[in-house]
Design a protein around this motif. Structure first.
Motif, PDB file in Angstrom:
ATOM      1  N   ARG A  24      -1.939 -15.562 -11.203  1.00 26.38           N
ATOM      2  CA  ARG A  24      -3.087 -14.631 -11.231  1.00 26.38           C
ATOM      3  C   ARG A  24      -3.649 -14.550 -12.654  1.00 26.38           C
ATOM      4  O   ARG A  24      -2.987 -14.961 -13.613  1.00 26.38           O
ATOM      5  CB  ARG A  24      -2.637 -13.252 -10.757  1.00 26.38           C
ATOM      6  CG  ARG A  24      -2.287 -13.262  -9.272  1.00 26.38           C
ATOM      7  CD  ARG A  24      -2.160 -11.876  -8.733  1.00 26.38           C
ATOM      8  NE  ARG A  24      -1.882 -11.950  -7.299  1.00 26.38           N
ATOM      9  CZ  ARG A  24      -1.905 -10.917  -6.481  1.00 26.38           C
ATOM     10  NH1 ARG A  24      -2.190  -9.724  -6.946  1.00 26.38           N
ATOM     11  NH2 ARG A  24      -1.652 -11.071  -5.199  1.00 26.38           N
ATOM     12  N   ARG A  80      -8.653  -4.035  -9.632  1.00 30.43           N
ATOM     13  CA  ARG A  80      -7.445  -4.312  -8.847  1.00 30.43           C
ATOM     14  C   ARG A  80      -6.214  -3.545  -9.366  1.00 30.43           C
ATOM     15  O   ARG A  80      -5.384  -3.078  -8.586  1.00 30.43           O
ATOM     16  CB  ARG A  80      -7.130  -5.811  -8.885  1.00 30.43           C
ATOM     17  CG  ARG A  80      -8.180  -6.698  -8.233  1.00 30.43           C
ATOM     18  CD  ARG A  80      -7.811  -8.169  -8.406  1.00 30.43           C
ATOM     19  NE  ARG A  80      -6.462  -8.411  -7.912  1.00 30.43           N
ATOM     20  CZ  ARG A  80      -6.146  -8.607  -6.629  1.00 30.43           C
ATOM     21  NH1 ARG A  80      -7.086  -8.611  -5.719  1.00 30.43           N
ATOM     22  NH2 ARG A  80      -4.903  -8.803  -6.282  1.00 30.43           N
ATOM     23  N   HIS A 126      -2.666  -1.325  -7.961  1.00 27.42           N
ATOM     24  CA  HIS A 126      -1.239  -1.468  -8.269  1.00 27.42           C
ATOM     25  C   HIS A 126      -0.648  -0.121  -8.696  1.00 27.42           C
ATOM     26  O   HIS A 126       0.451   0.244  -8.298  1.00 27.42           O
ATOM     27  CB  HIS A 126      -1.020  -2.513  -9.365  1.00 27.42           C
ATOM     28  CG  HIS A 126      -1.486  -3.890  -8.982  1.00 27.42           C
ATOM     29  ND1 HIS A 126      -1.240  -4.428  -7.744  1.00 27.42           N
ATOM     30  CD2 HIS A 126      -2.203  -4.833  -9.667  1.00 27.42           C
ATOM     31  CE1 HIS A 126      -1.775  -5.643  -7.678  1.00 27.42           C
ATOM     32  NE2 HIS A 126      -2.367  -5.908  -8.823  1.00 27.42           N
ATOM     33  N   THR A 168       7.839  -7.440  -4.778  1.00 23.47           N
ATOM     34  CA  THR A 168       7.112  -6.783  -5.857  1.00 23.47           C
ATOM     35  C   THR A 168       6.240  -7.758  -6.641  1.00 23.47           C
ATOM     36  O   THR A 168       5.149  -7.420  -7.086  1.00 23.47           O
ATOM     37  CB  THR A 168       8.127  -6.100  -6.803  1.00 23.47           C
ATOM     38  OG1 THR A 168       8.992  -5.283  -6.013  1.00 23.47           O
ATOM     39  CG2 THR A 168       7.455  -5.242  -7.840  1.00 23.47           C
ATOM     40  N   MET A 199       4.677  -5.767   0.285  1.00 17.12           N
ATOM     41  CA  MET A 199       3.727  -4.709  -0.076  1.00 17.12           C
ATOM     42  C   MET A 199       2.411  -5.373  -0.467  1.00 17.12           C
ATOM     43  O   MET A 199       2.246  -5.808  -1.599  1.00 17.12           O
ATOM     44  CB  MET A 199       4.270  -3.918  -1.268  1.00 17.12           C
ATOM     45  CG  MET A 199       5.725  -3.463  -1.123  1.00 17.12           C
ATOM     46  SD  MET A 199       6.263  -2.416  -2.487  1.00 17.12           S
ATOM     47  CE  MET A 199       6.433  -3.588  -3.826  1.00 17.12           C
ATOM     48  N   ASP A 200       1.483  -5.449   0.462  1.00 17.90           N
ATOM     49  CA  ASP A 200       0.248  -6.200   0.197  1.00 17.90           C
ATOM     50  C   ASP A 200      -0.986  -5.330   0.384  1.00 17.90           C
ATOM     51  O   ASP A 200      -0.985  -4.387   1.175  1.00 17.90           O
ATOM     52  CB  ASP A 200       0.205  -7.418   1.140  1.00 17.90           C
ATOM     53  CG  ASP A 200      -0.769  -8.481   0.659  1.00 17.90           C
ATOM     54  OD1 ASP A 200      -1.194  -8.431  -0.519  1.00 17.90           O
ATOM     55  OD2 ASP A 200      -1.110  -9.368   1.465  1.00 17.90           O
ATOM     56  N   GLY A 201      -2.033  -5.667  -0.366  1.00 20.19           N
ATOM     57  CA  GLY A 201      -3.330  -5.012  -0.179  1.00 20.19           C
ATOM     58  C   GLY A 201      -3.761  -4.088  -1.305  1.00 20.19           C
ATOM     59  O   GLY A 201      -4.766  -3.390  -1.177  1.00 20.19           O
ATOM     60  N   ASN A 202      -3.040  -4.093  -2.411  1.00 16.72           N
ATOM     61  CA  ASN A 202      -3.412  -3.225  -3.540  1.00 16.72           C
ATOM     62  C   ASN A 202      -4.805  -3.541  -4.071  1.00 16.72           C
ATOM     63  O   ASN A 202      -5.591  -2.639  -4.364  1.00 16.72           O
ATOM     64  CB  ASN A 202      -2.426  -3.402  -4.699  1.00 16.72           C
ATOM     65  CG  ASN A 202      -1.036  -2.910  -4.367  1.00 16.72           C
ATOM     66  OD1 ASN A 202      -0.832  -2.311  -3.316  1.00 16.72           O
ATOM     67  ND2 ASN A 202      -0.089  -3.169  -5.259  1.00 16.72           N
ATOM     68  N   GLY A 203      -5.078  -4.834  -4.209  1.00 12.80           N
ATOM     69  CA  GLY A 203      -6.363  -5.256  -4.779  1.00 12.80           C
ATOM     70  C   GLY A 203      -7.526  -4.839  -3.894  1.00 12.80           C
ATOM     71  O   GLY A 203      -8.527  -4.278  -4.376  1.00 12.80           O
ATOM     72  N   ARG A 204      -7.391  -5.084  -2.594  1.00 15.63           N
ATOM     73  CA  ARG A 204      -8.465  -4.718  -1.661  1.00 15.63           C
ATOM     74  C   ARG A 204      -8.659  -3.209  -1.587  1.00 15.63           C
ATOM     75  O   ARG A 204      -9.770  -2.717  -1.451  1.00 15.63           O
ATOM     76  CB  ARG A 204      -8.160  -5.286  -0.265  1.00 15.63           C
ATOM     77  CG  ARG A 204      -8.553  -6.746  -0.115  1.00 15.63           C
ATOM     78  CD  ARG A 204      -7.908  -7.367   1.087  1.00 15.63           C
ATOM     79  NE  ARG A 204      -6.509  -7.669   0.820  1.00 15.63           N
ATOM     80  CZ  ARG A 204      -5.627  -8.001   1.749  1.00 15.63           C
ATOM     81  NH1 ARG A 204      -5.995  -8.036   3.021  1.00 15.63           N
ATOM     82  NH2 ARG A 204      -4.395  -8.290   1.427  1.00 15.63           N
ATOM     83  N   ILE A 242       0.579  -5.684 -14.478  1.00 19.98           N
ATOM     84  CA  ILE A 242       1.669  -5.469 -13.509  1.00 19.98           C
ATOM     85  C   ILE A 242       3.008  -5.350 -14.237  1.00 19.98           C
ATOM     86  O   ILE A 242       3.822  -4.486 -13.926  1.00 19.98           O
ATOM     87  CB  ILE A 242       1.709  -6.602 -12.451  1.00 19.98           C
ATOM     88  CG1 ILE A 242       0.485  -6.525 -11.539  1.00 19.98           C
ATOM     89  CG2 ILE A 242       2.990  -6.526 -11.618  1.00 19.98           C
ATOM     90  CD1 ILE A 242       0.344  -7.674 -10.546  1.00 19.98           C
ATOM     91  N   ASN A 260       2.617 -15.375  -7.915  1.00 18.12           N
ATOM     92  CA  ASN A 260       1.759 -14.366  -8.551  1.00 18.12           C
ATOM     93  C   ASN A 260       1.571 -14.603 -10.053  1.00 18.12           C
ATOM     94  O   ASN A 260       0.645 -14.062 -10.660  1.00 18.12           O
ATOM     95  CB  ASN A 260       2.302 -12.945  -8.322  1.00 18.12           C
ATOM     96  CG  ASN A 260       2.138 -12.443  -6.902  1.00 18.12           C
ATOM     97  OD1 ASN A 260       2.967 -11.679  -6.395  1.00 18.12           O
ATOM     98  ND2 ASN A 260       1.073 -12.842  -6.216  1.00 18.12           N
TER      99      ASN A 260
HETATM  100  C1  IPE Z   1       0.084  -6.740  -3.489  1.00 15.15           C
HETATM  101  O1  IPE Z   1      -1.281  -6.486  -3.484  1.00 15.15           O
HETATM  102  C2  IPE Z   1       0.698  -6.618  -4.863  1.00 15.15           C
HETATM  103  C3  IPE Z   1       1.079  -7.893  -5.480  1.00 15.15           C
HETATM  104  C4  IPE Z   1       1.023  -9.063  -4.921  1.00 15.15           C
HETATM  105  C5  IPE Z   1       1.577  -7.840  -6.853  1.00 15.15           C
HETATM  106  P1  IPE Z   1      -2.325  -7.598  -3.883  1.00 15.15           P
HETATM  107  O2  IPE Z   1      -2.532  -7.528  -5.347  1.00 15.15           O
HETATM  108  O3  IPE Z   1      -1.929  -8.902  -3.345  1.00 15.15           O
HETATM  109  O4  IPE Z   1      -3.640  -7.065  -3.139  1.00 15.15           O
HETATM  110  P2  IPE Z   1      -4.664  -7.929  -2.293  1.00 15.15           P
HETATM  111  O5  IPE Z   1      -3.883  -8.687  -1.264  1.00 15.15           O
HETATM  112  O6  IPE Z   1      -5.364  -8.841  -3.239  1.00 15.15           O
HETATM  113  O7  IPE Z   1      -5.571  -6.921  -1.668  1.00 15.15           O
END
Ligand code: IPE
Ligand code: IPE
Ligand code: MG
Length: 246
Positions: free
Chosen positions: A72, A34, A38, A64, A20-25, A80, A69
């Protein structure tokens, strides 16, 4: 017409894994922090879990939180973990209603105490459910999982309980966190990244890989159905020729 009606329900993948990727973007694209991404990603989880159960997928494994991670910013990590606690709390009722059995893989002892406790409580409460097995990969690293498995096996050899000649692929797999589930036939990654990021490296040896540019908070059950539809139109040859498998 959605993809649900196009899927052949007699040829479903038994196990679907998702990065599950791309929440931040997603959040950044909306001018938000960001963490907002989530929070919205949870809505996708809910919908995809329901969708998977609805068509009869047996195992759904969601990446998840990776071991990497933890690196971060602490603000994001804390957010999170808090989101995880509140989500498990809120969703437990739905999980019971939908007959979902919760499971978790990874280095769970690394999670904050409250998080670990909440998680274990929910796993316990749903342990009698017989529908979809929902596995959250948390503080998960596939390489670490394999090193741990190797260590377990080495200890048995050292203790004289196991002969090195008896170390087989099956025995190795039995020492992984995923020992009680089949390998995923389908791995989905959202957000347009084409990499595996240390996820289920052993288990996906022959999985079909499906990449979509959709960011995770935009992903819904029909996107899952589309991925399954795509999967059903692939020829899985396992090293053989097309003539052999047809
Ligand atoms: C996925 O989205 C969620 C986690 C890794 C916890 P990201 O947080 O990696 O979102 P992007 O890839 O920076 O957009
Ligand atoms: C993989 O996503 C981990 C999860 C989805 C939980 P990342 O966003 O952490 O992966 P990289 O760092 O871009 O490879
Ligand atoms: Mg990412």
């Amino acid at each position: 017409m959605g993809y649900k009606d196009k899927i052949d329900l007699t040829r479903l993948p038994e196990h679907v894994a998702i990065i599950m990727d791309g929440n931040g973007r997603w959040a950044k694209g909306k001018g938000k922090l960001r963490v907002f991404g989530h929070h919205n990603g949870v809505l996708s989880v809910r919908d995809v879990v329901e969708g998977a159960g609805e068509i009869g997928v047996k195992y759904l494994t969601l990446y998840t939180f990776s071991s990497e991670n933890w690196n971060r910013p602490s603000f994001e990590v804390t957010a999170i973990m808090e989101l995880l606690i509140s989500t498990i709390n809120k969703e437990i009722k739905k999980l019971m209603e939908n007959n979902v059995r919760l499971n978790a893989i990874g280095d769970l002892d690394m999670l904050p105490g409250k998080c670990n406790k909440e998680l274990k409580g929910a796993i316990e409460r749903t342990s009698g459910n017989t529908g979809l097995v929902l596995t959250l990969a948390l503080s998960y690293s596939s390489r670490r999982e394999m090193v741990q498995a190797t260590r377990n096996i080495a200890l048995k050899v050292k203790a004289g309980e196991l002969d090195p000649a008896d170390i087989t692929e099956e025995l190795f797999a039995q020492n992984l966190y995923t020992h009680n589930m089949p390998d995923p036939e389908l791995l989905i990654r959202t957000s347009g990244e084409h990499r595996i990021s240390n996820y289920l490296l052993w288990q996906i040896a022959y999985a079909e890989l499906y990449f979509t540019n959709k960011l995770w908070p935009d992903f819904r059950r029909d996107d899952l159905f589309e991925a399954i539809y795509d999967y059903q139109h692939r020829e899985r040859r396992f090293g053989m020729t097309s003539e052999q498998v047809n």
